[in-house]
Design an enzyme around this catalytic site. Structure first.
Site, short mmCIF file in Angstrom:
data_model
loop_
_atom_site.label_atom_id
_atom_site.label_comp_id
_atom_site.label_asym_id
_atom_site.label_seq_id
_atom_site.Cartn_x
_atom_site.Cartn_y
_atom_site.Cartn_z
N ILE A 355 0.84 -1.27 0.15
CA ILE A 355 -0.05 -0.06 0.05
C ILE A 355 0.81 1.18 0.03
O ILE A 355 1.78 1.37 0.63
CB ILE A 355 -0.93 0.22 1.27
CG1 ILE A 355 -1.97 1.14 1.24
CG2 ILE A 355 -0.30 0.07 2.43
CD1 ILE A 355 -3.22 0.78 1.97
N ASP A 356 0.61 2.08 -0.74
CA ASP A 356 1.26 3.55 -0.84
C ASP A 356 0.88 4.25 0.34
O ASP A 356 -0.16 4.16 0.92
CB ASP A 356 0.67 4.13 -2.29
CG ASP A 356 1.33 5.52 -2.31
OD1 ASP A 356 2.57 5.52 -2.17
OD2 ASP A 356 0.54 6.34 -2.57
N LYS A 357 1.68 5.21 0.70
CA LYS A 357 1.44 6.06 1.90
C LYS A 357 0.72 7.39 1.50
O LYS A 357 -0.45 7.55 1.87
CB LYS A 357 2.68 6.59 2.51
CG LYS A 357 2.65 7.53 3.55
CD LYS A 357 3.96 7.81 4.22
CE LYS A 357 4.96 8.80 3.47
NZ LYS A 357 4.16 10.17 3.57
#
Length: 654
Positions: A355-357
């Site tokens: 998951i991207d931040k």
């Protein structure tokens, strides 16, 4: 041999619907409402069904017939083998019944004549065509993602000659070593090194981080990044297909091309069901031809066809698409936009979430999180002066400061003599005071967490205080991640941010791990690494820099608040950009897969139970064989059961 674009299939689908509905009325009407059809004789009804069904089978279903023939040539049975075998048997048997029905044995006649199965042929072809159109729409997202990426590169560049004058030239004519000018609001045309001027570039397409990066002579710049302030000159180094933007495009293309096809349940079942049915039909024909009563050939032919008809996959054609269509509608109600129907199946089996931040776990935009005024200034004074000075600015940090003042209902005094220096800050006269808002030097930075940007506010040459800005974690993130872990998913963050900032977020959210300083290529490579370990990977992100990873993952999930490229590259979109919708998507996918498996069971249960009867297994003992009309009833019951079961997804709790 793949199916053509949905634009080619769509007219054939519309024609199939328009022709299939009258066939259904003509086939069922005399049994449901005989009074309305008393003026039409059975032969006229039969010929009308033949005329209407023929273009559906041969024109609307032409691509299925080609896939059927290919599967036979290559001995690779699939859903098309089963579908066309069944619809073909029903069609050609019905044609024979129309032309030579009077020669059929009396046992095959009813009060309405010899049973026909044109409606089954037309209906199955239409439903399977609908399913293929839905699948083709999912594949079309690849082209849309690549077009959106290519649009980031300007079509022309401003070439600087030896005299310093600019000339607009086509981008494809730019050569390495040439000087190009980039003005405010323009995208950088090629990769190169800044030689003159200063500016701030929005590099979120590469890093995902929302705060522009200051650039000075000697710094490298990349094609596709956005020049927010200032004018600069760069020396072209990598052009055309060598730029980083072009490499990202290739990564997306390669990911889409290398993505393995879905091992559809229907195809797996067909791999043994089709040969089994064919073997039973052949055995039935031979047994009746050698041992049956006269005319043995006709009895053998009709019983063999009865086997194929009762195995006709009317419910199989409905099993997957009806569940998928119902699930898509249910997902839309829950804030989950399903762009790729196959993604629902893969999501149900996933065990790792990368998951991207920025914009996914966090808000995706800076926000004032702390104020530290110096003696003689209150928090309100500090925020008012800073927001007033920043009010004419378009910088993301400036907009965040102005938004904080508005949230506190502070009135901003008039501003004059505004000026902005890229990479430094802004200067303005607020009332009678000269206010400077700039990045805080190390001597003025308080002890704050990594990832927090600190700006200082100078009033008439003296420090008035500092403001801390940060990209805050969404309030729904922590509980959503906890539920995803409860569902068995391992959560790993992948971000273009620095290691120190990534570690803080990872520890705060209790993640299973993180990868920092990730480029678009790195993110995609991490997806491949996790998949090589045997993990089934979800990638969730919202930025252009996430597009290659979204395309390469087993399931790409984009935030609806993110970029168009991310949404084109993903199979699912969370409409509000809220991770609680991802929890609902996982529940929906698992419920959908269960529903499809149930549908496949019912699709075959009736048919399998009737196969030995259709083959005449009871004839030696009881002198009884399955009437063709009962084969039609079995198909109808299985279809009704499948549709009713699929509609239960409308009420599934997410």
């Amino acid at each position: 041999m793949g199916l053509p674009h949905e634009r080619v299939l769509r007219p054939r689908f519309y024609a199939a619907v328009a022709l299939s509905l009258p066939v259904l009325v003509l086939a069922m009407g005399p049994m449901v409402a005989p009074g309305a059809f008393h003026r039409l004789d059975a032969r006229s009804l039969a010929w009308a069904q033949l005329v209407l069904t023929t273009p559906v089978f041969f024109w609307s279903g032409a691509f299925f017939i080609r896939r059927w023939w290919k599967s036979l040539r290559e001995l690779d049975t699939n859903m098309f083998t089963l579908t066309v075998t069944g619809t073909g048997a029903a069609y050609f048997y019905s044609v024979a019944a129309v032309l030579f029905g009077e020669r059929f044995p009396p046992a095959f006649h009813t009060e309405h004549g010899v049973p026909l199965y044109f409606e089954a042929t037309a209906f199955i072809t239409t439903v399977v065509l609908l399913g293929q159109i839905l699948e083709q729409r999912a594949h079309a997202r690849t082209d849309a993602a690549i077009r959106a990426l290519m649009d980031l590169a300007p079509k022309t560049a401003h070439r600087v000659d030896d005299t310093g004058h600019d000339t607009d030239v086509p981008l494809e004519s730019v050569q390495p070593g040439e000087l190009l000018r980039v003005r405010p609001g323009e995208h950088v045309p090629v990769d190169g090194t800044l030689t003159d001027g200063v500016s701030e570039l929005d590099e979120s397409m590469l890093t995902g981080e929302p705060i522009p990066v200051a650039k000075r002579p000697g710094d490298r710049v990349s094609a596709g990044t956005l020049n927010t302030t200032g004018t600069f000159v760069l020396r072209a180094e990598r052009v055309g297909r060598e730029t980083l933007l072009a490499q990202i495009v290739r990564l997306v293309e390669q990911a889409q091309d290398s993505e393995p096809p879905i091992a559809r349940l229907a195809d797996r079942v067909s791999s043994w069901f089709v040969p089994g049915v064919a073997a039973i039909a052949v055995t039935t024909f031979v047994a009746w031809f050698l041992l049956g009563p006269e005319p043995s050939f006709l009895h053998a032919l009709l019983n063999a066809v009865a086997v194929l008809i009762i195995a006709c996959p009317c419910a199989l054609g409905l099993a997957t698409p009806v569940s998928i269509v119902t699930a898509i509608g249910r997902g839309a109600q829950a804030g989950v936009l399903v762009k790729d129907a196959a993604a629902l199946e893969r999501l149900a089996h996933a065990d790792t979430l990368l998951i991207d931040k920025t914009g996914t776990l966090t808000e995706g935009r800076p926000r004032v999180v702390a104020l530290a005024p110096e003696p003689g200034f209150s928090e309100s004074d500090l925020l008012t002066l800073a927001a007033a000075a920043e009010s004419p600015s378009e910088h993301p940090l400036g907009r965040a400061i102005v938004a904080a003042a508005r949230n506190h209902s502070l009135a901003l005094p008039p501003v004059s003599d505004f000026s902005a220096e890229p990479g430094v800050g802004v200067r303005a006269r607020v009332g009678r005071r000269e206010v400077v808002v700039c990045r805080a030097p190390d001597s003025h930075r308080p002890d704050v967490l990594p990832g927090v940007t600190v700006v200082c506010v100078m009033v008439d040459g003296k420090l008035a205080g500092t403001l801390a800005l940060s990209d805050a974690i969404k309030p729904t993130t922590a509980p959503a991640l906890a539920e995803l872990r409860r569902l068995g998913l391992r959560v790993v963050m992948v971000t273009g941010d620095r290691t120190a900032a990534a570690r803080v977020v990872s520890e705060q959210l209790k993640l299973d791990g993180f990868h920092a300083d990730a480029t678009p290529a790195t993110k995609q490579e991490l997806v491949h690494v996790h998949r090589a370990r045997g993990e089934r990977v979800i990638f969730a992100g919202d930025g252009l820099n996430d597009a290659p990873a979204l395309a390469a993952a087993d399931v790409g999930i984009a935030m609806g608040t993110g970029t168009d490229v991310a949404m084109h590259s993903a199979g699912l979109v969370l409409v509000k950009g809220d991770l609680t919708a991802l929890v609902r998507a996982v529940h929906l996918s698992r419920a959908t897969l269960r529903n499809i498996k149930q549908n496949l069971f019912w699709a075959f249960a009736y048919n399998l139970a009737g196969l030995p009867l259709a083959a005449g297994a009871l004839y030696p003992l009881l002198g009884w064989r399955l009437h063709p009309m009962f084969a039609s009833v079995a198909m109808s019951l299985s279809s009704i059961t499948v549709v009713s079961n699929a509609l239960r997804l409308r009420r599934v709790r997410l």
